[in-house]
Design an enzyme around this catalytic site. Structure first.
Site, PDB file in Angstrom:
ATOM      1  CB  SER A   1       3.947   9.118   4.068  1.00  0.00           C
ATOM      2  OG  SER A   1       4.860   8.056   4.198  1.00  0.00           O
TER       3      SER A   1
ATOM      4  CE1 TYR B   1       0.798   6.475  -0.327  1.00  0.00           C
ATOM      5  CE2 TYR B   1       3.045   6.114   0.467  1.00  0.00           C
ATOM      6  CZ  TYR B   1       1.712   6.425   0.718  1.00  0.00           C
ATOM      7  OH  TYR B   1       1.303   6.687   2.006  1.00  0.00           O
TER       8      TYR B   1
ATOM      9  CE  LYS C   1      -0.200   9.760   1.061  1.00  0.00           C
ATOM     10  NZ  LYS C   1      -1.556  10.145   1.426  1.00  0.00           N
TER      11      LYS C   1
HETATM   12  P1  NAD Z   1      -6.557   2.605   3.803  1.00  0.00           P
HETATM   13  O1  NAD Z   1      -6.416   2.129   2.402  1.00  0.00           O
HETATM   14  O2  NAD Z   1      -6.980   1.647   4.841  1.00  0.00           O
HETATM   15  O3  NAD Z   1      -7.547   3.863   3.843  1.00  0.00           O
HETATM   16  C1  NAD Z   1      -7.709   4.744   2.754  1.00  0.00           C
HETATM   17  C2  NAD Z   1      -9.204   4.862   2.501  1.00  0.00           C
HETATM   18  O4  NAD Z   1      -9.429   5.775   1.436  1.00  0.00           O
HETATM   19  C3  NAD Z   1      -9.836   3.529   2.097  1.00  0.00           C
HETATM   20  O5  NAD Z   1     -10.976   3.311   2.907  1.00  0.00           O
HETATM   21  C4  NAD Z   1     -10.235   3.735   0.637  1.00  0.00           C
HETATM   22  O6  NAD Z   1     -11.386   3.022   0.306  1.00  0.00           O
HETATM   23  C5  NAD Z   1     -10.428   5.237   0.584  1.00  0.00           C
HETATM   24  N1  NAD Z   1     -10.208   5.859  -0.731  1.00  0.00           N
HETATM   25  C6  NAD Z   1      -9.135   5.760  -1.558  1.00  0.00           C
HETATM   26  N2  NAD Z   1      -9.293   6.542  -2.631  1.00  0.00           N
HETATM   27  C7  NAD Z   1     -10.503   7.164  -2.496  1.00  0.00           C
HETATM   28  C8  NAD Z   1     -11.218   8.099  -3.260  1.00  0.00           C
HETATM   29  N3  NAD Z   1     -10.760   8.570  -4.423  1.00  0.00           N
HETATM   30  N4  NAD Z   1     -12.421   8.518  -2.813  1.00  0.00           N
HETATM   31  C9  NAD Z   1     -12.936   8.045  -1.646  1.00  0.00           C
HETATM   32  N5  NAD Z   1     -12.285   7.166  -0.871  1.00  0.00           N
HETATM   33  C10 NAD Z   1     -11.083   6.729  -1.281  1.00  0.00           C
HETATM   34  O7  NAD Z   1      -5.166   3.289   4.201  1.00  0.00           O
HETATM   35  P2  NAD Z   1      -4.664   3.828   5.608  1.00  0.00           P
HETATM   36  O8  NAD Z   1      -3.537   2.985   6.027  1.00  0.00           O
HETATM   37  O9  NAD Z   1      -5.807   4.048   6.516  1.00  0.00           O
HETATM   38  O10 NAD Z   1      -4.055   5.217   5.159  1.00  0.00           O
HETATM   39  C11 NAD Z   1      -4.784   6.417   5.240  1.00  0.00           C
HETATM   40  C12 NAD Z   1      -3.951   7.541   4.647  1.00  0.00           C
HETATM   41  O11 NAD Z   1      -2.717   7.633   5.356  1.00  0.00           O
HETATM   42  C13 NAD Z   1      -3.569   7.322   3.187  1.00  0.00           C
HETATM   43  O12 NAD Z   1      -3.594   8.571   2.526  1.00  0.00           O
HETATM   44  C14 NAD Z   1      -2.159   6.806   3.268  1.00  0.00           C
HETATM   45  O13 NAD Z   1      -1.422   7.082   2.111  1.00  0.00           O
HETATM   46  C15 NAD Z   1      -1.628   7.576   4.458  1.00  0.00           C
HETATM   47  N6  NAD Z   1      -0.498   6.911   5.112  1.00  0.00           N
HETATM   48  C16 NAD Z   1      -0.650   5.625   5.550  1.00  0.00           C
HETATM   49  C17 NAD Z   1       0.412   4.982   6.148  1.00  0.00           C
HETATM   50  C18 NAD Z   1       0.283   3.548   6.616  1.00  0.00           C
HETATM   51  O14 NAD Z   1       1.282   2.935   6.925  1.00  0.00           O
HETATM   52  N7  NAD Z   1      -0.910   2.985   6.709  1.00  0.00           N
HETATM   53  C19 NAD Z   1       1.620   5.651   6.328  1.00  0.00           C
HETATM   54  C20 NAD Z   1       1.738   6.965   5.881  1.00  0.00           C
HETATM   55  C21 NAD Z   1       0.658   7.598   5.278  1.00  0.00           C
HETATM   56  C1  UD1 Z   2       6.331   1.132   3.730  1.00  0.00           C
HETATM   57  C2  UD1 Z   2       6.470   1.921   2.461  1.00  0.00           C
HETATM   58  C3  UD1 Z   2       6.363   3.405   2.776  1.00  0.00           C
HETATM   59  C4  UD1 Z   2       5.075   3.686   3.514  1.00  0.00           C
HETATM   60  C5  UD1 Z   2       4.997   2.821   4.745  1.00  0.00           C
HETATM   61  C6  UD1 Z   2       3.689   3.007   5.416  1.00  0.00           C
HETATM   62  C7  UD1 Z   2       7.874   0.573   0.981  1.00  0.00           C
HETATM   63  C8  UD1 Z   2       9.217   0.467   0.325  1.00  0.00           C
HETATM   64  N1  UD1 Z   2       7.726   1.612   1.819  1.00  0.00           N
HETATM   65  O1  UD1 Z   2       7.352   1.522   4.607  1.00  0.00           O
HETATM   66  O2  UD1 Z   2       6.430   4.171   1.601  1.00  0.00           O
HETATM   67  O3  UD1 Z   2       4.998   5.055   3.876  1.00  0.00           O
HETATM   68  O4  UD1 Z   2       5.115   1.440   4.358  1.00  0.00           O
HETATM   69  O5  UD1 Z   2       3.401   1.999   6.273  1.00  0.00           O
HETATM   70  O6  UD1 Z   2       6.978  -0.214   0.743  1.00  0.00           O
HETATM   71  N2  UD1 Z   2       9.514  -6.376   5.873  1.00  0.00           N
HETATM   72  C9  UD1 Z   2       9.922  -7.690   5.828  1.00  0.00           C
HETATM   73  N3  UD1 Z   2       9.041  -8.635   5.381  1.00  0.00           N
HETATM   74  C10 UD1 Z   2       7.762  -8.317   4.972  1.00  0.00           C
HETATM   75  C11 UD1 Z   2       7.356  -6.965   5.028  1.00  0.00           C
HETATM   76  C12 UD1 Z   2       8.252  -6.015   5.467  1.00  0.00           C
HETATM   77  O7  UD1 Z   2      11.048  -8.005   6.172  1.00  0.00           O
HETATM   78  O8  UD1 Z   2       7.017  -9.217   4.559  1.00  0.00           O
HETATM   79  C13 UD1 Z   2      10.459  -5.372   6.365  1.00  0.00           C
HETATM   80  C14 UD1 Z   2      10.763  -4.296   5.342  1.00  0.00           C
HETATM   81  O9  UD1 Z   2      11.825  -4.673   4.514  1.00  0.00           O
HETATM   82  C15 UD1 Z   2      11.098  -3.121   6.251  1.00  0.00           C
HETATM   83  C16 UD1 Z   2      10.226  -3.350   7.505  1.00  0.00           C
HETATM   84  O10 UD1 Z   2       9.855  -4.722   7.467  1.00  0.00           O
HETATM   85  O11 UD1 Z   2      12.429  -3.197   6.624  1.00  0.00           O
HETATM   86  C17 UD1 Z   2       8.986  -2.494   7.520  1.00  0.00           C
HETATM   87  O12 UD1 Z   2       8.321  -2.655   6.284  1.00  0.00           O
HETATM   88  P1  UD1 Z   2       6.889  -2.033   5.974  1.00  0.00           P
HETATM   89  O13 UD1 Z   2       5.935  -2.418   7.024  1.00  0.00           O
HETATM   90  O14 UD1 Z   2       6.559  -2.346   4.556  1.00  0.00           O
HETATM   91  O15 UD1 Z   2       7.132  -0.457   6.147  1.00  0.00           O
HETATM   92  P2  UD1 Z   2       8.200   0.512   5.426  1.00  0.00           P
HETATM   93  O16 UD1 Z   2       9.063  -0.196   4.499  1.00  0.00           O
HETATM   94  O17 UD1 Z   2       8.832   1.319   6.500  1.00  0.00           O
END
Ligand code: NAD
Ligand code: UD1
Length: 338
Positions: free
Chosen positions: A124, A149, A153
């Site tokens: 991330s 969190y 990572k």
């Molecule tokens: P998500 O929660 O939709 O998907 C994660 C999946 O992992 C879920 O289906 C959950 O059931 C499964 N899971 C969690 N722990 C587990 C375990 N111990 N064993 C088996 N399954 C398990 O999240 P996502 O948004 O799809 O994110 C996927 C990955 O990407 C995560 O590692 C997350 O941290 C990373 N990531 C996500 C974002 C984002 O904004 N969505 C940003 C940066 C990194």
């Molecule tokens: C968040 C996480 C980051 C993670 C990323 C993945 C936090 C502090 N950071 O990032 O660690 O990797 O998600 O998707 O949670 N906002 C509003 N109102 C809302 C929700 C969000 O104004 O109800 C604003 C936030 O203040 C931010 C922007 O929207 O400025 C984006 O927010 P968000 O979608 O949560 O993403 P990040 O903060 O970039």
């Protein structure tokens, strides 16, 4: 190639399964459904017309991993499984370290013991320290994370880097995602957060569908053109395709590599609200609220390295992201829960 997708029922995992299957790869999913629904796997099969081997198990369950690696000839793993809510990680650090670190360690051990040499990890932008200048490059400073969190990572990256050095012929690709939003263009799969959404786009789309009455915009006094925070939003299908490109890359390259997956373009919170309203013709009521702890004013990537070495570039624009978010939300008002 057969790819083991951990967390494949989740938001990014399910979209990646679609892109892998579309490219002719076989997909085996392990997911304990702690934050997802098995319906996502059925929808992936519906979209692609292809079968997914699904195991409802925890990635920390070594015996389950052994059974999977014995049954399937796996060429690579993509490790999405993990808990991802920043605020929750502050409340429950031990659960986050246990789940996110031990899943990475168990998976690496099982891969080593079964001779599987390729792994892609969901990292991330949160691993970059707040002291860097924008746009963020892969060589920028990491660490000084602001929550458990983020540390999981950062530490998982280190575990994988050390493994790539120690285990012969290993290839590790660390993908640092910026802000994935949107959904598959079919509207059949998308993001289905449990409870009140923490992230911006799911909150906007739940306001649009009437599940929330207004959006709180966290801070309008930042040093940005309109005072609201700027982020690098990327369509989840583009992000998913970045993983397919990384599979191709890692077949040719051993050792450790790290790539940003972002568009390189920053949009403010108000830009996002206005774009969603314009594209979908729906008013999003909002109020300005105090800043959210830990938010940086601006966060966006330099995606040049991914373009150069992976041959990957984001193709969808902001309008596509807003349209597809709404297609998913409007067809599935309660997510997979309906
Ligand atoms: P998500 O929660 O939709 O998907 C994660 C999946 O992992 C879920 O289906 C959950 O059931 C499964 N899971 C969690 N722990 C587990 C375990 N111990 N064993 C088996 N399954 C398990 O999240 P996502 O948004 O799809 O994110 C996927 C990955 O990407 C995560 O590692 C997350 O941290 C990373 N990531 C996500 C974002 C984002 O904004 N969505 C940003 C940066 C990194
Ligand atoms: C968040 C996480 C980051 C993670 C990323 C993945 C936090 C502090 N950071 O990032 O660690 O990797 O998600 O998707 O949670 N906002 C509003 N109102 C809302 C929700 C969000 O104004 O109800 C604003 C936030 O203040 C931010 C922007 O929207 O400025 C984006 O927010 P968000 O979608 O949560 O993403 P990040 O903060 O970039």
């Amino acid at each position: 190639m057969n790819v083991l997708v951990t967390g494949g029922a989740g938001y990014i995992g399910s979209h990646t399964c679609v892109e892998l299957l579309n490219k002719g790869h076989g997909v085996v999913v392990i997911d304990n459904l702690v934050n997802s629904s098995a319906k996502a796997i059925e929808r992936v099969e519906q979209i692609t017309g292809k079968h997914v081997d699904f195991y409802e198990n925890d990635v920390r369950d070594r015996a389950a991993l052994d059974r999977i690696f014995e049954k399937h000839d796996i060429g690579a793993a993509i490790h999405f499984a993990g808990l991802k809510a920043v605020g929750e990680s502050v409340q429950m650090p031990l659960e986050y370290y246990d789940n996110n670190l031990f899943s990475t360690v168990r998976l690496c051990e099982a891969m080593r013991d079964h001779g599987v040499k390729n792994i892609i990890f969901s990292s991330s932008a949160t691993v970059y320290s707040g002291t860097n200048q924008m746009p963020l490059r892969e060589t920028d400073v990491t660490g000084m994370c602001t929550n458990p969190y983020g540390w999981t990572k950062y530490m998982s990256e280190q575990i994988l880097r050390d493994s790539a050095k120690a285990i012969e012929d290993w290839s590790v690709v660390l993908l640092r995602y910026f802000n994935p939003i949107g959904a598959h263009s079919s509207g059949l799969i998308g993001e289905d957060p449990r409870g009140i959404p923490n992230n911006l786009m799911p909150f906007i789309s739940q306001v649009a569908i009437g599940r929330r009455d207004h959006l709180n915009i966290f801070g309008n006094d930042y040093d940005t053109p309109d005072g609201t925070c700027i982020r690098d939003y990327i369509h989840v299908t583009d992000l998913a395709r970045g993983h397919v490109a990384a599979i191709d890359y890692m077949v040719e390259h051993r050792g450790e590599s790290v790539f940003n997956l972002g568009t390189g373009i920053g949009y403010s919170v108000l830009d996002m609200v206005k774009a969603f309203e314009r594209v979908n013709g729906i008013k999003i009521p909002y109020e300005f609220a105090p800043r959210r702890a830990g938010d940086l004013p601006k966060l966006y990537s330099n995606p040049d390295k991914s373009a150069e070495l992976l041959g990957w570039k984001a193709e969808y624009d902001l309008d596509d992201m807003c349209r597809d978010t709404w297609a998913w939300q409007s067809k599935n008002p309660m997510g997979y829960g309906e």
